[in-house]
Design an enzyme around this catalytic site. Structure first.
Site, PDB file in Angstrom:
ATOM      1  CB  SER A 117      83.528  11.960  31.144  1.00 49.60           C
ATOM      2  OG  SER A 117      82.654  12.440  32.137  1.00 49.60           O
ATOM      3  CB  ALA A 118      87.084  11.152  28.160  1.00 46.08           C
ATOM      4  CB  CYS A 119      83.308  13.627  24.372  1.00 45.17           C
ATOM      5  SG  CYS A 119      82.662  11.959  24.509  1.00 45.17           S
TER       6      CYS A 119
ATOM      7  CG  PHE B 254      92.005  18.707  17.968  1.00 46.06           C
ATOM      8  CD1 PHE B 254      92.066  18.606  19.357  1.00 46.06           C
ATOM      9  CD2 PHE B 254      92.124  17.537  17.219  1.00 46.06           C
ATOM     10  CE1 PHE B 254      92.275  17.382  19.989  1.00 46.06           C
ATOM     11  CE2 PHE B 254      92.326  16.308  17.844  1.00 46.06           C
ATOM     12  CZ  PHE B 254      92.402  16.237  19.220  1.00 46.06           C
TER      13      PHE B 254
ATOM     14  CG  ASP C  96      83.738  18.829  33.883  1.00 43.61           C
ATOM     15  OD1 ASP C  96      83.398  18.138  32.895  1.00 43.61           O
ATOM     16  OD2 ASP C  96      83.694  18.390  35.045  1.00 43.61           O
TER      17      ASP C  96
ATOM     18  CE  LYS D 105      82.700  15.319  36.319  1.00 47.72           C
ATOM     19  NZ  LYS D 105      82.381  16.012  35.080  1.00 47.72           N
TER      20      LYS D 105
ATOM     21  CG  ASP E  23      90.504  22.574  11.188  1.00 47.79           C
ATOM     22  OD1 ASP E  23      90.660  23.688  10.658  1.00 47.79           O
ATOM     23  OD2 ASP E  23      91.390  21.699  11.209  1.00 47.79           O
ATOM     24  CG  ASN E  24      85.915  20.905  16.393  1.00 46.04           C
ATOM     25  OD1 ASN E  24      85.715  20.308  15.325  1.00 46.04           O
ATOM     26  ND2 ASN E  24      86.341  20.290  17.484  1.00 46.04           N
TER      27      ASN E  24
ATOM     28  CG  HIS F 299      78.964  16.989  32.339  1.00 45.01           C
ATOM     29  ND1 HIS F 299      79.064  15.721  31.811  1.00 45.01           N
ATOM     30  CD2 HIS F 299      80.205  17.313  32.756  1.00 45.01           C
ATOM     31  CE1 HIS F 299      80.304  15.296  31.920  1.00 45.01           C
ATOM     32  NE2 HIS F 299      81.014  16.239  32.474  1.00 45.01           N
TER      33      HIS F 299
ATOM     34  CE1 TYR G 136      90.715   9.713  38.610  1.00 45.86           C
ATOM     35  CE2 TYR G 136      88.352   9.599  38.939  1.00 45.86           C
ATOM     36  CZ  TYR G 136      89.421   9.977  38.178  1.00 45.86           C
ATOM     37  OH  TYR G 136      89.228  10.659  37.010  1.00 45.86           O
ATOM     38  N   GLY G 137      89.999  11.330  42.110  1.00 44.14           N
ATOM     39  CA  GLY G 137      89.301  12.491  41.532  1.00 44.14           C
ATOM     40  C   GLY G 137      87.825  12.644  41.830  1.00 44.14           C
TER      41      GLY G 137
ATOM     42  NE  ARG H  43      90.310  12.304  34.347  1.00 43.79           N
ATOM     43  CZ  ARG H  43      89.118  12.752  33.961  1.00 43.79           C
ATOM     44  NH1 ARG H  43      88.863  14.047  33.906  1.00 43.79           N
ATOM     45  NH2 ARG H  43      88.179  11.901  33.609  1.00 43.79           N
TER      46      ARG H  43
ATOM     47  CE  LYS I 108      82.477  18.454  29.909  1.00 50.05           C
ATOM     48  NZ  LYS I 108      82.525  16.984  29.805  1.00 50.05           N
ATOM     49  CB  THR I 109      89.559  20.013  28.435  1.00 46.21           C
ATOM     50  OG1 THR I 109      88.868  19.465  29.564  1.00 46.21           O
ATOM     51  CG2 THR I 109      90.682  20.904  28.925  1.00 46.21           C
ATOM     52  CG  ASN I 110      91.104  18.746  23.570  1.00 47.20           C
ATOM     53  OD1 ASN I 110      91.964  19.117  24.360  1.00 47.20           O
ATOM     54  ND2 ASN I 110      91.036  17.505  23.122  1.00 47.20           N
TER      55      ASN I 110
ATOM     56  NE  ARG J 191      83.223  10.964  36.414  1.00 49.07           N
ATOM     57  CZ  ARG J 191      82.410  10.369  35.539  1.00 49.07           C
ATOM     58  NH1 ARG J 191      81.375   9.668  35.969  1.00 49.07           N
ATOM     59  NH2 ARG J 191      82.606  10.475  34.253  1.00 49.07           N
TER      60      ARG J 191
HETATM   61  P1  PGA Z   1      84.985  13.916  34.087  1.00 47.96           P
HETATM   62  O1  PGA Z   1      85.346  13.158  35.379  1.00 47.96           O
HETATM   63  O2  PGA Z   1      85.926  13.442  33.042  1.00 47.96           O
HETATM   64  O3  PGA Z   1      83.595  13.508  33.852  1.00 47.96           O
HETATM   65  O4  PGA Z   1      85.099  15.384  34.286  1.00 47.96           O
HETATM   66  C1  PGA Z   1      85.871  13.792  36.440  1.00 47.96           C
HETATM   67  C2  PGA Z   1      86.377  12.785  37.397  1.00 47.96           C
HETATM   68  O5  PGA Z   1      86.523  11.605  37.079  1.00 47.96           O
HETATM   69  O6  PGA Z   1      86.639  13.204  38.477  1.00 47.96           O
HETATM   70 MN    MN Z   2      83.077  16.022  33.151  1.00 48.81          MN
END
Ligand code: PGA
Ligand code: MN
Length: 588
Positions: free
Chosen positions: A249-251, A496, A278, A207, A498-499, A227, A198-199, A371, A253-255, A69
């Site tokens: 982002s990339a901290c 991970f 997300d 977003k 253990d959270n 978010h 890109y994404g 991604r 959330k998905t995990n 982004r």
């Molecule tokens: P994100 O970014 O990691 O903040 O979810 C999504 C994106 O780059 O499209």
């Molecule tokens: Mn995000």
């Protein structure tokens, strides 16, 4: 496909602007998508992967200058500059439209214009909203099909007369970095994106709509677009409590959304169910509590670091019908690889730039922001409530970020107002998810800094107003930090799975089942209330993780003051009072 005049008139106007050779309406049928996959393969936008090992999966490489982004090219063009606020880029909408019209003029000559009607949220849900994206990219069509509900159902949801849809116009144009613009016109319900492929720059439902435009709509309509991941935590009695968590982002959330409980907890019957990873749309329900849906239909997750141990559920989600962007292509068996997948990088491979890659030369094969776009239904722990039009009731809201020092492992805000203060002062070290330097601490209120579609001071006020509306039914607010490091820079907390130990304390607090200790920054757990069973961490280490370093927090106060200074008289008084209270607590 629709009789809706508002839609048809807008499409005609856009067609006249971009002048495509051909127009294709996306109806969401499997036959049509198959056709588009074939077109995408034929033009080289996508490559097909091993049908046995990765059925239905595709590989895409973006241009080398187009991998994340672009916040400096992202604009909120409200009519008045002050409505975009000090944290957004702004230009006069008239001038911006004129500039963009020049870039879009005839841009689809010789190309096909795809019209993608899509619904954010389950079809038929009172939370859901419709968008239409025009694009000349099959990558966008195929990704939007995974990330949202596309086609005739979305048009049905809109109906024949409504004008309440987000108008999205995208063209990859020439992927010209200097003329790349991601522009939002909140008062027009419109998003124009050009010169990226890109994404987050081009999947306009994500977003651009679900956060930037939706946050503006939410303020006007009395709800929240955040978010945040949404997870359900099931205890051994089979009761499920829902938690929302906002991290930049990339901290992770998905995990966190797909967490696997440590063995001792799994044996007892603890489970985590994923509702979203997300974005959350939240509204007060008929019972006065706050309810949430995930407006998305898939996961656009960061690939590097995803593996069978760190996130087996995410990995399983990517084993079919998934699009991979900017990962390593293993030519031996036509599969994909990324750093942190396993310890066997492919010998015969192509890196994210499309070059022959030698895994021993020290270079990265996958881009750090590479991604996967995976359908939510692939996820082994997807919640049974994922498609529930009413959403799920939220017990707790958790804020967090990457902080090497300062922020303790977990603490609870004393009240909703204090929680808004905690969220508004969040800070985190930057990651590869956005273009720019990595590892620099920046303030990122509620993890919404790049995503709030209006003045951030008004956004804080909206949070405070929502708290007043919810009263004593409001979720409890917490802050976590999984990323504290020791003097050598190693993470102290295992993170991970253990959270879960921390989530359990959070739920116990919401249920009135756990005590807390008062500190200058809020309530902390008694160390003995964090269950360390089966974990090789001493009580002393845990105490260290919970330690509040007064001198660091005094520096923090100085940083907050500077940050708050930006908002001038739009900074709510409640937050000024909270800051004064923190300062007084630290001086005690
Ligand atoms: P994100 O970014 O990691 O903040 O979810 C999504 C994106 O780059 O499209
Ligand atoms: Mn995000």
């Amino acid at each position: 496909m629709t009789k809706n005049k508002n839609v048809l008139e807008w499409i005609e106007e856009m067609k006249a602007l971009v002048q495509p050779d051909k127009v294709v309406w996306i109806d969401g049928s499997e036959e049509q998508l198959k056709e588009i996959r074939n077109i995408s393969l034929a033009c080289g936008e996508m490559e097909a992967l091993n049908e046995e090992k990765l059925p239905g999966c595709l590989l895409h490489r973006t241009a080398i200058n187009d991998v994340a982004r672009v916040e400096n090219k992202t604009f909120i063009c409200s009519r008045k500059k002050e409505d975009a606020g000090p944290t957004n880029n702004w230009e006069d909408p008239k001038e911006m439209y004129a500039k963009l019209r020049r870039l879009f003029d005839g841009v689809m000559k010789g190309r096909t214009m795809y019209i993608i009607p899509y619904c954010m949220g389950p079809i038929g849900s009172p939370f859901s909203k419709v968008g239409i994206e025009i694009t000349d990219s099959t990558y966008v069509v195929l990704n939007m099909d995974i990330m949202t509900r596309v086609g005739t159902d979305a048009l049905k949801q809109l109906g024949d007369v409504s004008n309440d849809f987000v108008r999205g116009l995208h063209s990859k144009a020439d992927i010209d970095e200097d003329n790349r613009y991601i522009v939002h016109f909140p008062e027009d319900n419109a998003i124009w994106s050009v010169n990226s492929g890109y994404g987050g720059n081009v999947l306009l439902g994500k977003k651009c709509f679900a956060l930037r435009i939706a946050s503006y709509q939410a303020k006007n309509e009395g709800w929240m677009a955040e978010h945040m991941l949404i997870l359900g935590l099931e205890n051994p009695q089979g009761e499920i409590k829902y938690v929302c968590a906002a991290f930049p982002s990339a901290c992770g959330k998905t995990n966190l959304a797909m967490l696997i409980p440590p063995e001792v907890f799994a044996k007892k019957g603890y489970k985590v169910w994923t509702v979203g990873d997300d974005i959350a749309w939240l509204r007060p329900g008929p019972d006065g509590r706050l309810w949430a849906i995930n407006p998305e239909n898939g996961f656009f997750g960061v690939a590097p670091g995803t593996n069978i141990k760190s996130n087996p559920n995410a990995l399983a989600s990517t084993r079919k019908n998934t699009i991979f962007t900017n990962v390593v292509h293993n030519l031996d068996d036509n599969t994909v690889w990324w750093e942190g997948l396993d310890k066997n990088p492919p010998k015969n491979a192509v890196n994210w730039k499309g070059e022959k890659w030698d895994c021993t030369d020290g270079s990265k094969g996958a881009h750090p922001n590479s991604r996967f776009t995976a359908p939510a239904i692939n996820c082994p722990c997807i919640s049974s409530e994922f498609n529930n039009p009413q959403g799920v009731p939220i017990s707790a809201i958790v804020f967090g970020g990457r902080r090497a020092k300062t922020a303790p492992l977990v603490y609870q805000a004393r009240s909703w107002e204090h929680g808004v203060f905690v969220g508004s002062t969040m800070a985190s070290e930057t990651t590869a998810a956005a273009a720019g330097a990595v590892g620099v601490v920046r303030r990122d209120p509620m993890a919404m800094l790049p995503f709030c579609g209006y003045h951030m001071g008004d956004y804080f006020q909206h949070w405070l107003d929502m708290g007043k509306k919810l009263g004593d039914k409001a979720p409890k607010i917490f802050n976590v930090n999984w990323f504290r490091t020791d003097d050598e820079g190693h993470f102290i907390w295992p993170g991970f799975g253990d959270n879960l130990r921390i989530l359990n304390w959070i739920i116990d607090r919401c249920e009135g089942k756990a005590d807390a200790v008062e500190t200058p920054i809020g309530y902390e757990p008694k160390p003995e209330d964090i269950n360390l069973e089966g974990l090789d961490i001493s009580m002393d280490t845990l105490k260290g993780l919970l330690n509040v370093d007064i001198s660091l927090w005094k520096e923090e106060v100085a940083g907050i003051k500077e940050f708050y200074g930006k908002f001038g008289d739009r900074l709510p008084n409640e937050l000024k009072e909270q800051l004064a209270k923190l300062e007084a607590n630290l001086d005690k």
